[in-house]
Design an enzyme around this catalytic site. Structure first.
Site, PDB file in Angstrom:
ATOM      1  CB  CYS A  13       5.705  19.440  18.376  1.00 56.17           C
ATOM      2  SG  CYS A  13       6.667  20.963  18.616  1.00 56.17           S
ATOM      3  CG  HIS A  75      10.145  30.859  19.701  1.00 54.82           C
ATOM      4  ND1 HIS A  75      10.824  30.815  20.912  1.00 54.82           N
ATOM      5  CD2 HIS A  75       8.923  30.338  19.932  1.00 54.82           C
ATOM      6  CE1 HIS A  75      10.022  30.305  21.832  1.00 54.82           C
ATOM      7  NE2 HIS A  75       8.869  29.995  21.270  1.00 54.82           N
ATOM      8  CG  HIS A 125       5.071  34.746  18.051  1.00 50.59           C
ATOM      9  ND1 HIS A 125       6.104  33.939  17.626  1.00 50.59           N
ATOM     10  CD2 HIS A 125       4.439  34.061  19.042  1.00 50.59           C
ATOM     11  CE1 HIS A 125       6.083  32.809  18.325  1.00 50.59           C
ATOM     12  NE2 HIS A 125       5.083  32.863  19.192  1.00 50.59           N
ATOM     13  CD  GLU A 127       7.203  30.889  13.693  1.00 49.20           C
ATOM     14  OE1 GLU A 127       6.881  30.627  12.517  1.00 49.20           O
ATOM     15  OE2 GLU A 127       6.702  30.318  14.682  1.00 49.20           O
ATOM     16  CB  THR A 165       5.451  27.347  12.223  1.00 46.64           C
ATOM     17  OG1 THR A 165       5.884  27.767  13.525  1.00 46.64           O
ATOM     18  CG2 THR A 165       6.553  27.597  11.199  1.00 46.64           C
ATOM     19  CB  SER A 223       1.974  28.751  24.301  1.00 47.73           C
ATOM     20  OG  SER A 223       1.747  27.844  23.245  1.00 47.73           O
ATOM     21  CB  SER A 224       1.734  31.443  19.102  1.00 52.75           C
ATOM     22  OG  SER A 224       0.943  31.574  17.947  1.00 52.75           O
ATOM     23  CG  ASN A 225       1.291  25.673  20.156  1.00 53.99           C
ATOM     24  OD1 ASN A 225       0.709  24.762  20.727  1.00 53.99           O
ATOM     25  ND2 ASN A 225       2.501  26.082  20.535  1.00 53.99           N
ATOM     26  CB  SER A 267       5.697  24.695  24.466  1.00 51.73           C
ATOM     27  OG  SER A 267       4.619  25.594  24.626  1.00 51.73           O
TER      28      SER A 267
END
Length: 307
Positions: A13, A75, A125, A127, A165, A223-225, A267
């Site tokens: 992204c 983050h 996390h 972030e 996010t 990776s969270s997403n 990522s």
């Protein structure tokens, strides 16, 4: 004919591209070493390549020699860490994603107005740790509906909520609905604090799920997403595997006879996606490949002013 359906958009992204370029340009401009607080993004391939170029990833600013340059990861960081960097004479360069910064700013503003902030996200996390640092005494983190039900506030209390996010849109919607049911007067931002890239990648994956019976999410386990993408598929009854290397694409796939979906976390480098795709084609040579475009992305973030 059986096929692979490649989600688009997938992978990097705008915030990730900016963060990686921040480290690369800093190394070109000032040479090695460049210190980076936390992994610049949560992907081992990216971190290893930057480490080879001269980046040093640290978790404690005490590891950074005085008067050195340090980059804050995509983050975000709490204000206390910025203050510590200043006190130690460090030259800080901020690679925080602009959409994360937007959440920091909103939390800071509403905390000053006297609101208590409900922060929806994974409390461990990085972030969330950074955002919570903006007003630790006025922020409560909730991860699920049960924690919403346990909140001690009254319906009349001034409350404001935002989300991490990179959350699952499904999970966030359920938690927000529970919040609004308990606190009809709760405030939030005019638009979702789940970032555009998270929404687009989850939307693209949801779009193909009726056509597939197995999904590979290419991404790092940290990776969270990427993890949320896996959950999006599983929530809709589709088997999903999170893999970060072609070696993790195994003969397990031979048990499935339907189409195969492929997406990638924000990522994840595209060369890793292509390597996994090649491994899949080695296992099942007659697969055709189809691209499924959900939405075009053209967001670009400028590099930090120091660069």
């Amino acid at each position: 004919m059986r096929k692979i359906i490649l989600c688009s958009p997938r992978g990097f992204c705008a915030g990730v591209i900016r963060a990686i370029q921040t480290v690369e340009v800093a190394l070109e401009k000032w040479g090695r070493p460049i210190y980076v607080k936390h992994e610049i993004v949560h992907n081992r391939h990216v971190v290893d390549k930057l480490r080879e170029k001269g980046a040093i990833f640290i978790e404690d600013l005490q590891e950074v020699p005085r008067n050195s340059r340090v980059i804050f990861s995509a983050h975000g960081v709490p204000p206390s860490l910025r203050e510590e960097a200043t006190e130690r004479g460090l030259i800080a360069i901020d690679a925080t994603c602009g959409l994360v910064t937007k959440v920091h700013s909103a939390v800071k503003m509403y905390a000053k107005k006297g609101y208590h902030i409900i922060l929806i996200g994974k409390r461990k996390h990085v972030e969330i740790i950074g955002i919570r640092g903006e007003a630790p005494d006025q922020i409560t983190v909730v991860e699920n509906i049960a924690e919403v039900e346990a909140l001690p506030f009254s319906a009349q209390d001034p409350l404001f909520y935002v989300t991490q996010t990179t959350l699952s849109m499904d999970d966030a919607a359920d938690i927000v609905a529970a919040l609004k049911a308990r606190y009809p007067r709760i405030f939030t931002l005019p638009s979702s604090s789940i970032c555009y890239a998270t929404q687009n990648r989850q939307g693209a994956l949801r779009n193909i799920l009726p056509q597939v019976d197995f999904v590979y999410v290419i991404g790092d386990r940290q990776s969270s997403n990427s993890n949320r993408l896996r959950e999006v598929a599983e929530r809709r009854g589709v088997t999903a595997r999170l893999v970060n290397h072609p070696d993790e694409v195994t003969e397990e796939i031979l048990q499935y006879s339907g189409n195969i979906g492929i997406t990638a976390g924000a990522s994840t480098p595209e060369d890793v996606v292509q390597a996994c795709l090649m491994k899949l084609q080695e296992l099942i040579p007659d697969l055709s490949i189809e691209m499924d475009l959900f939405v075009e992305e053209d967001t670009v973030f400028q590099l930090p002013k120091e660069l």
